[in-house]
Write a protein that holds these residues in place. Structure first.
Motif, PDB file in Angstrom:
ATOM      1  N   GLU A   1     -20.407  17.924  81.503  1.00 14.15           N
ATOM      2  CA  GLU A   1     -19.748  18.696  80.454  1.00 14.15           C
ATOM      3  C   GLU A   1     -18.328  19.041  80.870  1.00 14.15           C
ATOM      4  O   GLU A   1     -18.015  19.156  82.054  1.00 14.15           O
ATOM      5  N   ARG A   2     -17.476  19.197  79.888  1.00 16.48           N
ATOM      6  CA  ARG A   2     -16.066  19.506  80.127  1.00 16.48           C
ATOM      7  C   ARG A   2     -15.935  20.869  80.797  1.00 16.48           C
ATOM      8  O   ARG A   2     -16.581  21.833  80.392  1.00 16.48           O
ATOM      9  N   VAL A   3     -15.111  20.948  81.840  1.00 14.84           N
ATOM     10  CA  VAL A   3     -14.859  22.237  82.474  1.00 14.84           C
ATOM     11  C   VAL A   3     -14.031  23.093  81.529  1.00 14.84           C
ATOM     12  O   VAL A   3     -13.308  22.591  80.663  1.00 14.84           O
ATOM     13  N   GLU A   4     -14.127  24.409  81.701  1.00 16.90           N
ATOM     14  CA  GLU A   4     -13.491  25.327  80.760  1.00 16.90           C
ATOM     15  C   GLU A   4     -11.973  25.175  80.763  1.00 16.90           C
ATOM     16  O   GLU A   4     -11.341  25.079  79.709  1.00 16.90           O
ATOM     17  N   THR A   5     -11.381  25.192  81.946  1.00 21.13           N
ATOM     18  CA  THR A   5      -9.938  25.002  82.063  1.00 21.13           C
ATOM     19  C   THR A   5      -9.668  23.991  83.167  1.00 21.13           C
ATOM     20  O   THR A   5     -10.391  23.934  84.165  1.00 21.13           O
ATOM     21  N   HIS A   6      -8.616  23.211  82.974  1.00 18.02           N
ATOM     22  CA  HIS A   6      -8.316  22.139  83.918  1.00 18.02           C
ATOM     23  C   HIS A   6      -6.825  21.858  83.878  1.00 18.02           C
ATOM     24  O   HIS A   6      -6.161  22.091  82.849  1.00 18.02           O
ATOM     25  N   TYR A   7      -6.293  21.351  84.978  1.00 14.97           N
ATOM     26  CA  TYR A   7      -4.853  21.090  85.009  1.00 14.97           C
ATOM     27  C   TYR A   7      -4.440  19.956  84.077  1.00 14.97           C
ATOM     28  O   TYR A   7      -3.247  19.779  83.790  1.00 14.97           O
ATOM     29  N   LYS A   8      -5.412  19.200  83.541  1.00 13.61           N
ATOM     30  CA  LYS A   8      -5.093  18.149  82.579  1.00 13.61           C
ATOM     31  C   LYS A   8      -5.302  18.586  81.133  1.00 13.61           C
ATOM     32  O   LYS A   8      -5.244  17.744  80.226  1.00 13.61           O
ATOM     33  N   ASP A   9      -5.526  19.866  80.906  1.00 12.60           N
ATOM     34  CA  ASP A   9      -5.701  20.343  79.532  1.00 12.60           C
ATOM     35  C   ASP A   9      -4.529  19.909  78.664  1.00 12.60           C
ATOM     36  O   ASP A   9      -3.366  20.058  79.043  1.00 12.60           O
ATOM     37  N   GLY A  10      -4.863  19.358  77.504  1.00  9.70           N
ATOM     38  CA  GLY A  10      -3.831  18.938  76.565  1.00  9.70           C
ATOM     39  C   GLY A  10      -3.368  17.509  76.738  1.00  9.70           C
ATOM     40  O   GLY A  10      -2.651  16.990  75.867  1.00  9.70           O
ATOM     41  N   ILE A  11      -3.765  16.855  77.846  1.00  7.67           N
ATOM     42  CA  ILE A  11      -3.342  15.468  78.048  1.00  7.67           C
ATOM     43  C   ILE A  11      -4.513  14.522  78.292  1.00  7.67           C
ATOM     44  O   ILE A  11      -4.349  13.308  78.218  1.00  7.67           O
ATOM     45  N   ALA A  12      -5.699  15.050  78.581  1.00 11.88           N
ATOM     46  CA  ALA A  12      -6.866  14.198  78.846  1.00 11.88           C
ATOM     47  C   ALA A  12      -8.123  15.053  78.746  1.00 11.88           C
ATOM     48  O   ALA A  12      -8.067  16.278  78.706  1.00 11.88           O
ATOM     49  N   GLY A  13      -9.290  14.368  78.703  1.00  9.72           N
ATOM     50  CA  GLY A  13     -10.555  15.083  78.676  1.00  9.72           C
ATOM     51  C   GLY A  13     -10.877  15.646  77.316  1.00  9.72           C
ATOM     52  O   GLY A  13     -11.040  16.851  77.152  1.00  9.72           O
TER      53      GLY A  13
END
Length: 288
Positions: free
Chosen positions: A193-205
């Protein structure tokens, strides 16, 4: 789908695709429908075995699970074919490309909550780079001294065997990737499952969940896609698949095809790589 290590990256296209991407941006050409978050991606893949672990196994199934979902590498080849930092923010070479320093991204955490540090990178790379001196230079800097000069080291470190693992649990399915492991059955299934926040938010996942299902028989993978039980599958390149109007076919470097439901979208790729040749489809595709 790529199965051989040498075919993961098209070295000749690495720089030429950058020019194509720049041209696309300069001309204002449309890159297609923008990604949207949500849904479950279901992939039917070959190559799984009951002996697969998060450390051992080189089939397509477990490689996609490792690099396309659970783990990250220091560098990555982007969808446009350009090498860029992933867990590394930058790197510098000295001694004629024999000694390298990699700077790590701050504030990255493994899925168990522990922070990524240089010690994790050192412990990981020492397992896969024999006869190489690897040491931490502070919490977020790693120095690599090779036995021989290698200008291609940053490109090499984007390959699946160099995914970064936590030093305290190197054989567990705990990574820094976009997806956190929820279920693993060797040779059968991976659910993440997708992690809640990630450094790629908005560009991948873009998916909420990703499920990999092992289906060894190519005819059964084709049937699962036909009945919309899965969204994509790796299939042999047979003419009868080319007649389907609701499936997009992409030739891969292993002589087969990636078969995708027309509901799926991919980032524009001006390079010559097939969409899953570097195994990162789960983090880059989305539902259109």
């Amino acid at each position: 789908m790529t199965r051989g290590r040498n075919s993961l990256l098209d070295r000749r296209a690495l720089f030429t695709t950058g020019a194509a991407a720049a041209l696309l941006a300069a001309t204002g050409a449309s890159a297609g429908e923008p990604p949207r978050r949500g849904g479950r991606l279901r992939l039917a893949l070959s190559g799984a075995t009951r002996e697969d672990t998060w450390v051992h196994g080189e089939g397509l199934f477990i490689q996609v699970a490792r690099q396309g979902m659970i783990f990250d590498t220091l560098t990555e080849v982007a969808g446009n074919g350009i090498l860029k930092g992933e867990l590394a923010t930058g790197w510098q070479a000295s001694e004629g490309a024999r000694q390298w320093r990699f700077d790590l991204r701050p504030d990255v955490r493994f899925h168990d909550g522990s922070p990524l540090t240089a010690n994790d990178v050192v412990a990981t790379l020492q397992r896969v780079l024999p006869q190489t001196e690897i040491s931490a230079r502070g919490a977020l800097h790693v120095q690599i001294t090779l036995p021989q000069a290698n200008p291609g080291l940053p490109l090499l470190l984007s390959e699946p065997r160099y995914v970064i693992r936590p030093a305290h649990a190197p054989e567990a399915g705990i990574g820094t990737g976009l997806y956190r492991l929820r279920r693993f059955s060797a040779g059968r299934q991976v659910l993440a499952e997708r992690v809640e926040t990630h450094y790629k938010d908005g560009i991948a996942g873009w998916f909420d969940t990703v499920e990999l299902v092992s289906i060894p028989a190519r005819e059964v993978r084709a049937q699962a896609l036909s009945e919309r039980l899965v969204d994509a599958a790796d299939l042999p390149a047979r003419p009868r698949y080319r007649e389907r109007g609701d499936v997009t076919l992409q030739a891969d470097s292993a002589g087969g095809v990636s078969a995708l439901s027309d509901d799926l979208r991919q980032p524009p790729n001006p390079g010559r790589q097939a969409p899953m040749d570097n195994l990162r489809a789960p983090e880059r595709w989305w539902f259109g």
